[in-house]
Structure formats: structure tokens, C-alpha cells
Design a protein around this motif. Sequence first.
Motif, PDB file in Angstrom:
ATOM      1  N   GLY A 111      21.643  -1.900  10.413  1.00  0.00           N
ATOM      2  CA  GLY A 111      20.615  -0.980   9.943  1.00  0.00           C
ATOM      3  C   GLY A 111      19.744  -1.583   8.861  1.00  0.00           C
ATOM      4  N   PHE A 112      19.910  -2.877   8.581  1.00  0.00           N
ATOM      5  CA  PHE A 112      19.153  -3.534   7.526  1.00  0.00           C
ATOM      6  C   PHE A 112      17.647  -3.583   7.773  1.00  0.00           C
ATOM      7  CE2 PHE A 112      23.004  -6.201   6.024  1.00  0.00           C
ATOM      8  CZ  PHE A 112      23.476  -5.109   5.313  1.00  0.00           C
ATOM      9  N   PRO A 113      17.178  -3.718   9.013  1.00  0.00           N
ATOM     10  CA  PRO A 113      15.722  -3.778   9.196  1.00  0.00           C
ATOM     11  C   PRO A 113      14.986  -2.531   8.706  1.00  0.00           C
ATOM     12  CG  PRO A 113      16.809  -4.572  11.164  1.00  0.00           C
ATOM     13  CD  PRO A 113      17.876  -4.013  10.275  1.00  0.00           C
ATOM     14  N   GLN A 114      15.653  -1.391   8.683  1.00  0.00           N
ATOM     15  CA  GLN A 114      15.008  -0.165   8.237  1.00  0.00           C
ATOM     16  C   GLN A 114      15.065   0.008   6.717  1.00  0.00           C
ATOM     17  OE1 GLN A 114      17.314  -0.162  10.783  1.00  0.00           O
ATOM     18  NE2 GLN A 114      15.858   0.031  12.449  1.00  0.00           N
ATOM     19  N   ARG A 115      15.872  -0.781   6.036  1.00  0.00           N
ATOM     20  CA  ARG A 115      16.036  -0.644   4.591  1.00  0.00           C
ATOM     21  C   ARG A 115      14.986  -1.442   3.839  1.00  0.00           C
ATOM     22  NH1 ARG A 115      22.183  -1.703   3.105  1.00  0.00           N
ATOM     23  NH2 ARG A 115      21.207  -1.673   1.063  1.00  0.00           N
ATOM     24  N   ILE A 116      14.508  -0.894   2.753  1.00  0.00           N
ATOM     25  CA  ILE A 116      13.546  -1.594   1.903  1.00  0.00           C
ATOM     26  C   ILE A 116      14.256  -2.695   1.119  1.00  0.00           C
ATOM     27  CG2 ILE A 116      12.007  -1.352  -0.083  1.00  0.00           C
ATOM     28  CD1 ILE A 116      11.386   1.466   0.955  1.00  0.00           C
ATOM     29  N   ASP A 117      15.464  -2.423   0.635  1.00  0.00           N
ATOM     30  CA  ASP A 117      16.235  -3.413  -0.126  1.00  0.00           C
ATOM     31  C   ASP A 117      17.204  -4.160   0.797  1.00  0.00           C
ATOM     32  OD1 ASP A 117      17.755  -1.155   0.356  1.00  0.00           O
ATOM     33  OD2 ASP A 117      18.907  -1.338  -1.500  1.00  0.00           O
ATOM     34  N   ASN A 118      16.645  -4.839   1.778  1.00  0.00           N
ATOM     35  CA  ASN A 118      17.412  -5.564   2.786  1.00  0.00           C
ATOM     36  C   ASN A 118      18.147  -6.737   2.127  1.00  0.00           C
ATOM     37  OD1 ASN A 118      18.292  -7.167   4.914  1.00  0.00           O
ATOM     38  ND2 ASN A 118      16.499  -6.740   6.158  1.00  0.00           N
ATOM     39  N   PRO A 119      19.494  -6.727   2.093  1.00  0.00           N
ATOM     40  CA  PRO A 119      20.230  -7.803   1.428  1.00  0.00           C
ATOM     41  C   PRO A 119      20.115  -9.154   2.138  1.00  0.00           C
ATOM     42  CG  PRO A 119      21.754  -6.258   2.446  1.00  0.00           C
ATOM     43  CD  PRO A 119      20.397  -5.685   2.597  1.00  0.00           C
ATOM     44  N   VAL A 120      19.863  -9.168   3.424  1.00  0.00           N
ATOM     45  CA  VAL A 120      19.713 -10.429   4.138  1.00  0.00           C
ATOM     46  C   VAL A 120      18.396 -11.095   3.750  1.00  0.00           C
ATOM     47  CG1 VAL A 120      19.561 -11.504   6.407  1.00  0.00           C
ATOM     48  CG2 VAL A 120      21.147  -9.632   6.036  1.00  0.00           C
ATOM     49  N   VAL A 121      17.341 -10.309   3.606  1.00  0.00           N
ATOM     50  CA  VAL A 121      16.055 -10.853   3.174  1.00  0.00           C
ATOM     51  C   VAL A 121      16.183 -11.412   1.758  1.00  0.00           C
ATOM     52  CG1 VAL A 121      13.671 -10.256   2.626  1.00  0.00           C
ATOM     53  CG2 VAL A 121      14.721  -9.373   4.690  1.00  0.00           C
TER      54      VAL A 121
END
Length: 65
Positions: free
Chosen positions: A47-57
Motif C-alpha cells: 500500500g506504499f504507492p498510495q502513501r505520501i510518506d512512502n518509506p521505500v522512496v
Amino acid sequence: MFPVLKQYFEALFRLFFPDVCPVCGKVKGEGAAFMCAECMYDFPLTGFPQRIDNPVVELFWGQIP
């Protein structure tokens, strides 16, 4: 004539060197891009692509210009 011949050579090549899934090692189905359908189904979604604070980015911040 040549497209048919190409298909025969590709089929013969896949007979001896099948396209396998890099995750489980089973032969991938026809049209599978990277993983087999079973591994794609079992792959966890973050679900990271929908998050603004994406930890992978955040891992790549400053790494790529």
C-alpha cells in the motif's frame, strides 16, 4: 513463411530452456511477464504507492540525482 519458422524455433528453444519463475523456480505460464501467477498472487501488497510518506522512496532520497 519466416514468421512461422521463427515461432517454431522459439517453441523448440522453450522446450529445452523453459522460462522459469525467479521466485519459485516453476515454469511460468504463457504471457507471464516476470513471476508466475501463483507467486504474483502470494506477493504481499504494502500500500506504499498510495502513501505520501512512502518509506521505500525515503530510502532512495539523495541516492539518485
